[in-house]
Design a protein around this motif. Structure first.
Motif, PDB file in Angstrom:
ATOM      1  N   LEU A  22       0.975  -1.176  -0.088  1.00 17.43           N
ATOM      2  CA  LEU A  22       0.048  -0.002  -0.026  1.00 17.43           C
ATOM      3  C   LEU A  22       1.119   1.331  -0.074  1.00 17.43           C
ATOM      4  CD1 LEU A  22      -3.239  -0.825   2.597  1.00 17.43           C
ATOM      5  CD2 LEU A  22      -2.985  -1.587  -0.350  1.00 17.43           C
ATOM      6  N   THR A  28      -3.113   4.379  -1.577  1.00 16.76           N
ATOM      7  CA  THR A  28      -4.640   4.274  -1.109  1.00 16.76           C
ATOM      8  C   THR A  28      -6.183   4.704  -1.343  1.00 16.76           C
ATOM      9  OG1 THR A  28      -3.495   5.924  -0.580  1.00 16.76           O
ATOM     10  CG2 THR A  28      -2.914   4.243   1.502  1.00 16.76           C
ATOM     11  N   LYS A  29      -5.676   5.377  -2.704  1.00 19.24           N
ATOM     12  CA  LYS A  29      -7.007   6.081  -3.033  1.00 19.24           C
ATOM     13  C   LYS A  29      -7.336   5.557  -4.139  1.00 19.24           C
ATOM     14  CE  LYS A  29      -4.516  10.828  -2.778  1.00 19.24           C
ATOM     15  NZ  LYS A  29      -4.033  12.350  -3.867  1.00 19.24           N
ATOM     16  N   LEU A  31      -8.084   2.862  -2.728  1.00 20.46           N
ATOM     17  CA  LEU A  31      -8.796   1.321  -2.011  1.00 20.46           C
ATOM     18  C   LEU A  31     -10.315   0.455  -2.207  1.00 20.46           C
ATOM     19  CD1 LEU A  31      -7.070   1.659   1.745  1.00 20.46           C
ATOM     20  CD2 LEU A  31      -7.034   0.272  -0.081  1.00 20.46           C
ATOM     21  N   ASN A  32     -11.107   1.556  -2.929  1.00 20.34           N
ATOM     22  CA  ASN A  32     -12.237   1.350  -2.875  1.00 20.34           C
ATOM     23  C   ASN A  32     -12.475   0.619  -3.956  1.00 20.34           C
ATOM     24  OD1 ASN A  32     -13.297   2.532  -0.647  1.00 20.34           O
ATOM     25  ND2 ASN A  32     -13.502   4.925  -1.466  1.00 20.34           N
ATOM     26  N   ALA A  34     -10.800  -1.763  -5.325  1.00 18.83           N
ATOM     27  CA  ALA A  34     -10.324  -3.409  -5.080  1.00 18.83           C
ATOM     28  C   ALA A  34     -11.717  -3.884  -4.723  1.00 18.83           C
ATOM     29  CB  ALA A  34      -9.795  -3.554  -3.731  1.00 18.83           C
ATOM     30  N   ALA A  35     -12.876  -3.350  -4.390  1.00 13.52           N
ATOM     31  CA  ALA A  35     -14.292  -3.918  -3.982  1.00 13.52           C
ATOM     32  C   ALA A  35     -15.235  -5.272  -4.737  1.00 13.52           C
ATOM     33  CB  ALA A  35     -15.113  -3.562  -3.395  1.00 13.52           C
ATOM     34  N   HIS A  37     -13.047  -4.851  -8.423  1.00 13.42           N
ATOM     35  CA  HIS A  37     -11.827  -4.941  -9.442  1.00 13.42           C
ATOM     36  C   HIS A  37     -10.267  -5.361  -8.937  1.00 13.42           C
ATOM     37  CE1 HIS A  37     -13.818  -2.533 -12.150  1.00 13.42           C
ATOM     38  NE2 HIS A  37     -14.287  -1.497 -11.422  1.00 13.42           N
ATOM     39  N   GLU A  77     -20.825   6.234 -12.450  1.00 11.89           N
ATOM     40  CA  GLU A  77     -20.442   7.327 -12.032  1.00 11.89           C
ATOM     41  C   GLU A  77     -20.031   8.312 -10.528  1.00 11.89           C
ATOM     42  OE1 GLU A  77     -23.708   9.361 -14.193  1.00 11.89           O
ATOM     43  OE2 GLU A  77     -23.618  10.849 -13.428  1.00 11.89           O
ATOM     44  N   PRO A  78     -21.080   7.153  -9.878  1.00 12.27           N
ATOM     45  CA  PRO A  78     -20.325   7.971  -8.164  1.00 12.27           C
ATOM     46  C   PRO A  78     -18.572   7.412  -8.352  1.00 12.27           C
ATOM     47  CG  PRO A  78     -22.163   6.675  -8.193  1.00 12.27           C
ATOM     48  CD  PRO A  78     -22.302   6.450  -9.837  1.00 12.27           C
ATOM     49  N   TYR A  79     -18.365   6.678  -8.827  1.00 14.51           N
ATOM     50  CA  TYR A  79     -17.622   6.615  -8.092  1.00 14.51           C
ATOM     51  C   TYR A  79     -16.112   6.812  -8.855  1.00 14.51           C
ATOM     52  CZ  TYR A  79     -18.425   2.674  -4.647  1.00 14.51           C
ATOM     53  OH  TYR A  79     -18.752   1.127  -3.820  1.00 14.51           O
ATOM     54  N   LYS A  81     -16.378  10.053  -9.575  1.00 15.40           N
ATOM     55  CA  LYS A  81     -16.277  11.245  -8.918  1.00 15.40           C
ATOM     56  C   LYS A  81     -15.863  11.730  -8.054  1.00 15.40           C
ATOM     57  CE  LYS A  81     -21.028  13.123 -11.448  1.00 15.40           C
ATOM     58  NZ  LYS A  81     -22.022  12.965 -11.056  1.00 15.40           N
ATOM     59  N   GLN A  82     -15.782  10.090  -7.633  1.00 17.64           N
ATOM     60  CA  GLN A  82     -15.032  10.231  -6.283  1.00 17.64           C
ATOM     61  C   GLN A  82     -13.750  10.176  -6.647  1.00 17.64           C
ATOM     62  OE1 GLN A  82     -14.702   6.642  -3.369  1.00 17.64           O
ATOM     63  NE2 GLN A  82     -15.310   7.461  -1.962  1.00 17.64           N
ATOM     64  N   GLU A  85     -12.805  13.546  -7.650  1.00 18.08           N
ATOM     65  CA  GLU A  85     -12.074  14.228  -6.126  1.00 18.08           C
ATOM     66  C   GLU A  85     -11.123  14.051  -5.542  1.00 18.08           C
ATOM     67  OE1 GLU A  85     -13.262  16.837  -3.413  1.00 18.08           O
ATOM     68  OE2 GLU A  85     -14.917  16.248  -5.218  1.00 18.08           O
ATOM     69  N   LEU A  86     -10.416  12.231  -5.695  1.00 13.31           N
ATOM     70  CA  LEU A  86      -8.781  11.793  -4.977  1.00 13.31           C
ATOM     71  C   LEU A  86      -7.841  12.764  -5.971  1.00 13.31           C
ATOM     72  CD1 LEU A  86     -10.523   8.183  -3.838  1.00 13.31           C
ATOM     73  CD2 LEU A  86      -9.251  10.243  -1.682  1.00 13.31           C
TER      74      LEU A  86
ATOM     75  N   ALA B 380     -20.958   6.973  -3.039  1.00 10.54           N
ATOM     76  CA  ALA B 380     -19.855   7.698  -3.514  1.00 10.54           C
ATOM     77  C   ALA B 380     -19.925   8.667  -1.971  1.00 10.54           C
ATOM     78  CB  ALA B 380     -19.404   8.022  -4.114  1.00 10.54           C
ATOM     79  N   ILE B 391     -21.202  12.798  -2.243  1.00  8.08           N
ATOM     80  CA  ILE B 391     -21.271  12.769  -3.350  1.00  8.08           C
ATOM     81  C   ILE B 391     -22.247  12.674  -3.896  1.00  8.08           C
ATOM     82  CG2 ILE B 391     -19.378  13.315  -5.087  1.00  8.08           C
ATOM     83  CD1 ILE B 391     -17.087  12.048  -4.160  1.00  8.08           C
ATOM     84  N   GLU B 392     -22.657  10.916  -4.241  1.00 10.04           N
ATOM     85  CA  GLU B 392     -23.756  10.863  -5.001  1.00 10.04           C
ATOM     86  C   GLU B 392     -23.909   9.631  -5.259  1.00 10.04           C
ATOM     87  OE1 GLU B 392     -24.503  12.031  -9.817  1.00 10.04           O
ATOM     88  OE2 GLU B 392     -23.004  10.188  -9.455  1.00 10.04           O
ATOM     89  N   ILE B 414     -15.206  -9.055  -3.746  1.00  9.07           N
ATOM     90  CA  ILE B 414     -15.224  -8.941  -2.345  1.00  9.07           C
ATOM     91  C   ILE B 414     -15.433  -9.482  -1.613  1.00  9.07           C
ATOM     92  CG2 ILE B 414     -17.756  -8.310  -1.770  1.00  9.07           C
ATOM     93  CD1 ILE B 414     -17.450  -5.722  -0.896  1.00  9.07           C
ATOM     94  N   ASP B 417     -11.662  -9.995  -1.656  1.00  6.21           N
ATOM     95  CA  ASP B 417     -10.807  -8.397  -0.656  1.00  6.21           C
ATOM     96  C   ASP B 417     -10.554  -8.626   0.458  1.00  6.21           C
ATOM     97  OD1 ASP B 417      -9.699  -6.258  -0.870  1.00  6.21           O
ATOM     98  OD2 ASP B 417     -12.013  -4.806  -0.633  1.00  6.21           O
TER      99      ASP B 417
END
Lengths: 194, 420
Positions: A22, A28-29, A31-32, A34-35, A37, A77-79, A81-82, A85-86, B380, B391-392, B414, B417
């Motif tokens: 890591l 670390t950006k 990390l989400n 991996a759930a 991908h 789409e939400p991810y 945008k995240q 952001e990161l 997110a 965010i959304e 997951i 993971d």
């Protein structure tokens, strides 16, 4: 208590040199990611694409397209945008630096052979072995999970991936000439190319 | 906790005697330090979606840190997808995994239950012994508030929740299977907050699908303590058009169950007869979190720092997963997994004396509406002013096989993971 804290401090300093997976920039950006991908973007499933080894500029364009709704996906789409952001450049660089291992999803040998025979039409853009053309952002589709590849072909055929994108007009016209069942063969073939 | 002795703490939380009694002897006398600490150590309580992830990721972030995971169960059974066991679409075996993957990462997995936490001495009690920690991650999931429903506590073997995937899931599937055609299945939903907001509505779909195909004269009555479907409402309403056998009744809070009369009663005094009942009780944080005084004034949930998941009540103790409150996130497996990773990174930074990075969680949540189609909601978040902010939120436009394929992809990834 003070002794305990001092001990913790000494041990903390002593252990600070330990380096793990890591520590890579952007890890670390991501990390989400991996759930769905997989660890290091190495997707173990049939449906989710492998992100390890993606060209950073291709990853960045995909994230920007997802975030803007140009590539419609309620999941992404939400991810996306995240990730913006990161810091998309950090995440793109992280996945680009990961060694891609081909999918472990098994495919039928006969389907691979049928797909190989049908793959000539893809070579014009993706190259004779499906390795793509980085300068034109045409992706390397080899070793990706077959389920993912097949879904993308169907989305192109139905004009549901990047609808209205002028650069994809020829690709979508070609997809309309290919029967759905051939997509499974093409997916099996390209997923098996090493 | 500083300045309070262990005896005072145990007396204040009212658990000292109970724990000692359950352990069958004088706490602290026999086993002592079960594994003397030689370097930096993180202890994790609970090997579910949050705890197992956290244990693995502390090791990934810094393999020089010793990680001990305390989890009484020898196998991990996935709650997500377990509603499909009720309809017979999946087997419980396909949702059951072992902890070998974590051991390969160097996590010391001990199949024992933490019985108390001593914040002042940084010890976790395990029956008569204890383990020392530098930082503790508590991921105890939910516990049921049996006392909230009259007649429930003494009938736990007959009135099933099946809200922790495992033996009860299989038993409830068997009860549904042996229910006569023409029978009434009653599903009761507790008031929010509870584990997995869309879970009861997905279960409604799976039971209704099973009945439609196997017992067409049967009916499913859903008694929901909430005023409306509290997650993916439009998508579930659309899915339910395929199930005229569903009788959904909002604002019907069940307060009593009588297994001998096969009847539940609501807070308005309405009585509903059943052939099979699935009563999902109201919930609070896992018992260890309540005993250790990690819960807030509501005595139900644990408030935490949004960047590190450190408890606002006790230093060096972090709480993740369904037990937490105060973040704008659902009590979901995906969120627990995200919290596990973020918390692990924060814990390693804090042990190194460094500022942890500001990392937000994310949530992908699939619900199966029949045997081959699913719907999804995705949230997110970002960190803003030290707090997690959404965010959304996006929903799939409708139910589809394609979404179900993604659901399988999500689960495959997951689970890997968490445990791989």
């Amino acid at each position: 208590m003070r002794i305990a804290l001092t001990l913790v401090f000494i041990l903390a300093v002593a252990g600070a040199a330990g380096a793990g997976p890591l520590d890579a920039p952007g890890a670390t950006k991501a990390l989400n990611c991996a759930a769905c991908h997989g660890p290091s973007g190495q997707s173990p499933s049939d449906a989710m694409p492998i992100l390890a080894g993606l060209w950073p500029e291709y990853f960045k364009k995909a994230i920007q397209d997802y975030a803007a709704g140009r590539r419609p996906s309620p999941e992404m789409e939400p991810y996306a945008k995240q990730v913006l952001e990161l810091g998309v450049d950090d995440v793109a660089a992280y996945f680009a630096s990961q060694q891609r291992a081909s999918t472990k999803v098994k495919v039928d040998a006969a389907a691979v052979e049928r797909g190989r025979a049908a793959a000539q039409q893809c070579a014009v853009c993706h190259g004779s072995e499906g390795k793509g053309d980085r300068a034109k952002l045409i992706p390397d589709i080899t070793g990706q999970p077959p389920g993912y590849l097949r879904t993308q072909m169907l989305l192109f055929k139905e004009d549901r991936r990047s609808p209205g994108d002028e650069r994809l007009k020829a690709l979508k016209a070609l997809m309309k000439t290919i029967p759905d069942e051939t997509f499974a063969d093409l997916a099996a073939y390209f997923s098996s190319v090493r | 906790m500083t300045g309070i002795t262990r005896r005072e703490f145990l007396r204040a939380s009212g658990v000292g005697m109970v724990v000692g009694g359950l352990a069958g002897g004088c706490a602290g006398a026999a086993r002592g330090d079960m594994a003397p600490k030689t370097g930096r150590r993180v202890v994790v309580i609970g090997g579910g979606w949050g705890g197992a992830t956290a244990a693995k990721y502390v090791r990934l972030a810094d393999p020089s840190i010793e990680v001990i995971l305390l989890e009484p169960n020898r196998t991990f059974v996935s709650c997500p997808f377990s509603n499909l066991v009720l309809s017979g679409v999946r087997t419980i075996d396909s949702l059951t995994f072992d902890y070998r993957g974590l051991r390969r990462h160097g996590v010391s997995v001990r199949h024992e239950a933490a019985t108390a936490i001593e914040p002042e001495t940084r010890r976790v009690r395990v029956g008569e012994g204890y383990l020392q920690y530098d930082r503790l991650i508590v991921s105890p999931g939910v516990e049921f508030q049996w006392e909230q429903v009259e007649g429930l506590a003494e009938n736990q073997d007959k009135v099933l929740h099946a809200w922790k995937a495992g033996p009860q899931t299989v038993q409830l599937a068997a009860q549904l299977g042996s229910m006569p055609d023409g029978g009434v299945f009653v599903l009761t939903i507790p008031p929010a907050a509870y584990r997995c907001p869309p879970g009861p509505y997905e279960r409604t779909c799976q039971v209704a699908w099973y009945l439609k195909n196997n017992k067409p004269k049967s009916k499913l009555i859903v008694l929901d303590a909430n005023q409306n479907i509290i997650s993916k409402a439009g998508l579930f309403r659309a899915a339910w058009r395929d199930y005229p056998n569903i009788d959904y009744r909002a604002s019907n809070k069940v307060v009593k169950v009588d297994p001998s009369g096969r009847e539940v009663a609501t807070d308005f005094g309405d009585k509903v007869k059943y052939d099979v009942v699935n009563l999902i009780p109201p919930q609070r944080a896992g018992t260890i979190a309540v005993q250790a005084d990690l819960v807030g004034a509501d005595k139900r949930w644990c408030e935490v720092n949004h960047l590190t998941y450190e408890s606002v009540k006790h230093r060096d103790i972090h709480v993740i997963g369904d037990s937490t409150i105060g973040l704008p996130v659902p009590k979901s497996g995906n969120i627990a997994n995200a919290m596990g990773k973020i918390c692990a990174v924060a814990v390693v930074h804090l042990l190194d004396g460094k500022q942890p990075p500001a990392l937000p969680p994310g949530n992908t949540c699939y619900s199966w509406v029949n045997d081959r189609e699913a719907i999804a909601v995705v949230n997110a978040y970002k960190i803003d002013g030290g707090k997690v902010v959404q965010i959304e939120q996006k929903l799939t436009p409708g139910q589809s096989v394609a979404v179900a394929q993604n659901a399988v992809g999500w689960a495959t990834s997951i689970w890997n993971d968490i445990l791989g």
